[in-house]
Scaffold this active site. Structure first.
Site, PDB file in Angstrom:
ATOM      1  N   TRP A 182     -22.730   0.751  -5.648  1.00  0.00           N
ATOM      2  CA  TRP A 182     -21.725   0.441  -6.666  1.00  0.00           C
ATOM      3  C   TRP A 182     -21.259   1.757  -7.277  1.00  0.00           C
ATOM      4  O   TRP A 182     -22.075   2.568  -7.704  1.00  0.00           O
ATOM      5  CB  TRP A 182     -22.268  -0.466  -7.778  1.00  0.00           C
ATOM      6  CG  TRP A 182     -21.268  -0.562  -8.896  1.00  0.00           C
ATOM      7  CD1 TRP A 182     -20.080  -1.227  -8.870  1.00  0.00           C
ATOM      8  CD2 TRP A 182     -21.325   0.096 -10.174  1.00  0.00           C
ATOM      9  NE1 TRP A 182     -19.395  -1.030 -10.055  1.00  0.00           N
ATOM     10  CE2 TRP A 182     -20.138  -0.220 -10.866  1.00  0.00           C
ATOM     11  CE3 TRP A 182     -22.269   0.931 -10.785  1.00  0.00           C
ATOM     12  CZ2 TRP A 182     -19.867   0.269 -12.151  1.00  0.00           C
ATOM     13  CZ3 TRP A 182     -21.997   1.410 -12.062  1.00  0.00           C
ATOM     14  CH2 TRP A 182     -20.806   1.073 -12.733  1.00  0.00           C
ATOM     15  N   GLU A 223     -20.851  -3.396  -3.684  1.00  0.00           N
ATOM     16  CA  GLU A 223     -20.610  -4.292  -4.827  1.00  0.00           C
ATOM     17  C   GLU A 223     -19.207  -4.048  -5.387  1.00  0.00           C
ATOM     18  O   GLU A 223     -18.854  -2.926  -5.715  1.00  0.00           O
ATOM     19  CB  GLU A 223     -21.660  -4.020  -5.917  1.00  0.00           C
ATOM     20  CG  GLU A 223     -21.484  -4.864  -7.175  1.00  0.00           C
ATOM     21  CD  GLU A 223     -22.555  -4.589  -8.229  1.00  0.00           C
ATOM     22  OE1 GLU A 223     -23.308  -3.607  -8.098  1.00  0.00           O
ATOM     23  OE2 GLU A 223     -22.621  -5.368  -9.206  1.00  0.00           O
ATOM     24  N   LYS A 225     -15.956  -4.797  -8.154  1.00  0.00           N
ATOM     25  CA  LYS A 225     -15.833  -4.988  -9.599  1.00  0.00           C
ATOM     26  C   LYS A 225     -14.357  -5.063  -9.961  1.00  0.00           C
ATOM     27  O   LYS A 225     -13.516  -4.482  -9.283  1.00  0.00           O
ATOM     28  CB  LYS A 225     -16.511  -3.814 -10.311  1.00  0.00           C
ATOM     29  CG  LYS A 225     -16.630  -3.980 -11.819  1.00  0.00           C
ATOM     30  CD  LYS A 225     -17.697  -3.068 -12.395  1.00  0.00           C
ATOM     31  CE  LYS A 225     -17.719  -3.153 -13.905  1.00  0.00           C
ATOM     32  NZ  LYS A 225     -18.844  -2.430 -14.502  1.00  0.00           N
ATOM     33  N   ASP A 256     -21.336  -9.693  -7.918  1.00  0.00           N
ATOM     34  CA  ASP A 256     -21.961  -9.741  -9.243  1.00  0.00           C
ATOM     35  C   ASP A 256     -21.104 -10.705 -10.038  1.00  0.00           C
ATOM     36  O   ASP A 256     -19.878 -10.522 -10.134  1.00  0.00           O
ATOM     37  CB  ASP A 256     -21.945  -8.324  -9.841  1.00  0.00           C
ATOM     38  CG  ASP A 256     -22.525  -8.243 -11.242  1.00  0.00           C
ATOM     39  OD1 ASP A 256     -22.162  -9.088 -12.088  1.00  0.00           O
ATOM     40  OD2 ASP A 256     -23.306  -7.318 -11.517  1.00  0.00           O
ATOM     41  N   HIS A 259     -18.314  -9.670 -12.416  1.00  0.00           N
ATOM     42  CA  HIS A 259     -17.295  -8.754 -11.920  1.00  0.00           C
ATOM     43  C   HIS A 259     -16.003  -9.415 -11.451  1.00  0.00           C
ATOM     44  O   HIS A 259     -15.331  -8.912 -10.552  1.00  0.00           O
ATOM     45  CB  HIS A 259     -17.871  -7.910 -10.779  1.00  0.00           C
ATOM     46  CG  HIS A 259     -18.881  -6.916 -11.258  1.00  0.00           C
ATOM     47  ND1 HIS A 259     -19.384  -5.915 -10.471  1.00  0.00           N
ATOM     48  CD2 HIS A 259     -19.464  -6.761 -12.465  1.00  0.00           C
ATOM     49  CE1 HIS A 259     -20.251  -5.197 -11.163  1.00  0.00           C
ATOM     50  NE2 HIS A 259     -20.326  -5.699 -12.381  1.00  0.00           N
ATOM     51  N   HIS A 283     -25.692 -10.243  -7.402  1.00  0.00           N
ATOM     52  CA  HIS A 283     -26.245  -9.810  -8.676  1.00  0.00           C
ATOM     53  C   HIS A 283     -26.009 -10.972  -9.620  1.00  0.00           C
ATOM     54  O   HIS A 283     -24.860 -11.283  -9.940  1.00  0.00           O
ATOM     55  CB  HIS A 283     -25.513  -8.573  -9.225  1.00  0.00           C
ATOM     56  CG  HIS A 283     -26.108  -7.289  -8.757  1.00  0.00           C
ATOM     57  ND1 HIS A 283     -25.613  -6.063  -9.161  1.00  0.00           N
ATOM     58  CD2 HIS A 283     -27.170  -7.037  -7.944  1.00  0.00           C
ATOM     59  CE1 HIS A 283     -26.352  -5.110  -8.598  1.00  0.00           C
ATOM     60  NE2 HIS A 283     -27.283  -5.672  -7.865  1.00  0.00           N
ATOM     61  N   ASP A 291     -17.852  -8.529 -18.865  1.00  0.00           N
ATOM     62  CA  ASP A 291     -19.004  -8.185 -18.046  1.00  0.00           C
ATOM     63  C   ASP A 291     -20.115  -7.617 -18.932  1.00  0.00           C
ATOM     64  O   ASP A 291     -20.497  -6.460 -18.831  1.00  0.00           O
ATOM     65  CB  ASP A 291     -18.563  -7.153 -16.995  1.00  0.00           C
ATOM     66  CG  ASP A 291     -19.693  -6.747 -16.065  1.00  0.00           C
ATOM     67  OD1 ASP A 291     -20.589  -7.572 -15.827  1.00  0.00           O
ATOM     68  OD2 ASP A 291     -19.677  -5.596 -15.578  1.00  0.00           O
ATOM     69  N   ASP A 293     -23.327  -8.414 -19.287  1.00  0.00           N
ATOM     70  CA  ASP A 293     -24.697  -8.331 -18.778  1.00  0.00           C
ATOM     71  C   ASP A 293     -25.748  -8.890 -19.731  1.00  0.00           C
ATOM     72  O   ASP A 293     -26.759  -8.252 -20.002  1.00  0.00           O
ATOM     73  CB  ASP A 293     -25.022  -6.887 -18.357  1.00  0.00           C
ATOM     74  CG  ASP A 293     -24.283  -6.493 -17.086  1.00  0.00           C
ATOM     75  OD1 ASP A 293     -24.536  -7.119 -16.049  1.00  0.00           O
ATOM     76  OD2 ASP A 293     -23.438  -5.580 -17.131  1.00  0.00           O
ATOM     77  N   ASP A 323     -29.152  -8.710 -12.473  1.00  0.00           N
ATOM     78  CA  ASP A 323     -28.559  -7.478 -12.999  1.00  0.00           C
ATOM     79  C   ASP A 323     -28.036  -7.707 -14.408  1.00  0.00           C
ATOM     80  O   ASP A 323     -26.934  -8.229 -14.594  1.00  0.00           O
ATOM     81  CB  ASP A 323     -27.421  -6.997 -12.080  1.00  0.00           C
ATOM     82  CG  ASP A 323     -26.787  -5.710 -12.602  1.00  0.00           C
ATOM     83  OD1 ASP A 323     -27.430  -5.021 -13.422  1.00  0.00           O
ATOM     84  OD2 ASP A 323     -25.642  -5.400 -12.192  1.00  0.00           O
TER      85      ASP A 323
HETATM   86  C1  RNT Z   1     -22.163  -2.399 -12.902  1.00  0.00           C
HETATM   87  C2  RNT Z   1     -22.822  -3.052 -11.748  1.00  0.00           C
HETATM   88  C3  RNT Z   1     -24.066  -2.402 -11.245  1.00  0.00           C
HETATM   89  C4  RNT Z   1     -24.988  -1.925 -12.342  1.00  0.00           C
HETATM   90  C5  RNT Z   1     -26.354  -1.477 -11.872  1.00  0.00           C
HETATM   91  C6  RNT Z   1     -27.106  -0.760 -12.943  1.00  0.00           C
HETATM   92  O1  RNT Z   1     -21.158  -3.123 -13.442  1.00  0.00           O
HETATM   93  O2  RNT Z   1     -23.052  -4.393 -12.026  1.00  0.00           O
HETATM   94  O3  RNT Z   1     -24.706  -3.245 -10.370  1.00  0.00           O
HETATM   95  O4  RNT Z   1     -25.159  -2.919 -13.314  1.00  0.00           O
HETATM   96  O5  RNT Z   1     -26.236  -0.743 -10.740  1.00  0.00           O
HETATM   97 ZN    ZN Z   2     -24.213  -5.524 -10.618  1.00  0.00          ZN
END
Ligand code: RNT
Ligand code: ZN
Length: 416
Positions: A182, A223, A225, A256, A259, A283, A291, A293, A323
């Site tokens: 990523w 990954e 985004k 993810d 994302h 993720h 986003d 988290d 994640d």
């Molecule tokens: C960031 C991504 C990525 C990170 C990690 C720490 O938006 O989701 O995966 O969260 O690599």
């Molecule tokens: Zn991620």
């Protein structure tokens, strides 16, 4: 046998569902637990602030500051989660001995020897991530897509180093290593050139992946985004870039669920991705309005993601990782709750009569399908979860919190 479980098993049996098979299937699922929840994505190779458009908020005491602390905290978390899981490491968690240091482009397997020992002692596999952020060479916000050849090459070397490290981890543990790429690259405002950075990103990936490595042992993912803080207008590694690069080059796509645009859901994407990819990586996170988290809850979308994984019949082809990073609550609790919720979502999906429901859909009997799927929500999945926990030797209810609370009082509260 527990009478409540027995009664639950009978109820499920009436729908043709074998709760024993569901429990066994869940025991075989290994979820990749992200080390970075334990220390707010700091790592050990830099004092740089977290960058790359991702952010932890909160100042709950007890953040792990050293490898020893992080390992000890991980052990407490794993002891409260049933089953065998994987440890997900980032390159910035390299461990340097005796004042030695290696920059990201010069990392070697030996810098992860202690992690490998940790994993081997516990019979775990490791997943890995190059760290393309929180570093002076990422100060411009661009890494593998940088127009500055010095910067771009530095990060290509980092990527190569990480492939070698991933292969070492896989060989040592005997478990394939999922290596996820990523990059935070993007622009705050509308770019004049959208193609250039993406072309450079592709070129950098080509260079990185040109080194020889065992593709059975190292499963490289990309990954995607949609945006990040400071890169609101344009992200180099967009969904389309990632999907196409991965398809052309035989990598794994990684989705993810934080994302995508807020009304887009990963649960609807899994089936399409599985139709065209031998393996897919996830993720699992929880975005609140963006986003953000947050820790994974047992919410509708987490359940729907799990349902799609199970209903596809391809559970073994989906690499599930968590994640998120929440610094406002006890970090071990954040791990345990998220991991257990992912397991509960999977168990719930393993206890559904997918064939019968699919048949109702095929036959166009939507009213019945609606009634059945809604009424099914009252079945006692909690009793099956409790039995799973008992068999794994972990608490089935919130009493596990006491273990963390004691550890917090004894160990975490003493950390500055
Ligand atoms: C960031 C991504 C990525 C990170 C990690 C720490 O938006 O989701 O995966 O969260 O690599
Ligand atoms: Zn991620």
């Amino acid at each position: 046998m527990n009478v409540l479980y027995q009664a639950a098993a009978e109820k499920y049996a009436a729908y043709g569902i074998d709760t024993e098979a569901a429990i066994e299937a869940l025991r075989r699922v290994s979820i990749s637990m992200h080390c970075w929840q334990g220390d707010d994505v700091h790592g050990f190779d830099t004092k740089e602030a977290l960058s790359g458009g991702i952010q932890t908020t909160g100042n709950y005491p007890g953040r792990a500051r050293t490898p020893e602390e992080l390992m000890a905290d991980l052990d407490v978390a794993f002891s409260l989660i049933g089953g065998k899981h994987k440890l997900n490491l980032h390159a910035c968690y390299a461990i340097f001995e005796d004042g030695e240091f290696a920059d990201r482009d010069a990392l070697e397997p030996k810098h992860f020897k202690r992690w490998v020992e940790y994993a081997k002692e516990r019979g775990m596999g490791i997943d890995f991530n190059p760290t393309f952020f929180s570093h002076p060479m990422a100060a411009s916000g661009l890494t593998l897509s940088s127009p500055d050849e010095k910067v771009r090459k530095f990060w290509v070397e980092h990527g190569k180093a990480c492939i070698r490290i991933s292969e070492y981890m896989a060989k040592e543990t005997g478990v394939p290593c999922v290596m996820n790429v990523w990059i935070p690259d993007g622009y705050k405002d509308i770019p004049a050139d959208r193609m250039g950075p993406r072309a450079r990103f592709a070129k950098s990936l080509d260079e990185m992946l040109a080194i020889p490595y065992d593709k059975e042992k190292v499963l490289v993912c990309l990954e995607s985004k949609v945006f990040g803080i400071g890169v609101e207008s344009y992200t180099v590694g967009s969904a389309e870039f990632t999907m196409n690069y991965v398809a052309k080059n035989g990598l794994l796509p990684l989705m993810d669920n934080g994302h995508y645009h807020p009304t887009e859901v990963v649960s609807d994407k899994i089936s399409s991705m599985l139709l065209f990819n031998p393996k897919v990586a996830l993720h699992v996170t929880r975005g609140v309005r963006w986003d953000s988290d947050h820790v994974v809850r047992l919410d509708d979308e987490t359940r729907e993601i799990a349902k799609e994984i199970v209903a596809s019949g391809r559970m073994d082809d989906v690499a599930i990782a968590l994640d998120y990073f929440d610094a406002s609550i006890n970090r071990i609790v954040a791990w345990v709750v998220g991991m257990r919720n992912m397991q509960r979502a999977l168990l719930s999906a393993l206890l559904m009569p997918h064939d019968a429901w699919k048949a109702l859909q095929t036959e166009g009997r939507f009213t019945e399908l609606f009634v059945k799927t809604e009424e099914f929500k009252s079945l006692p999945e909690g009793e099956v979860w409790a039995e799973f926990c008992r068999r794994c030797g972990v608490p089935a209810d919130e009493t596990w919190y006491q273990t963390v609370a004691d550890y917090e009082a004894r160990v975490l509260s003493a950390r500055a």
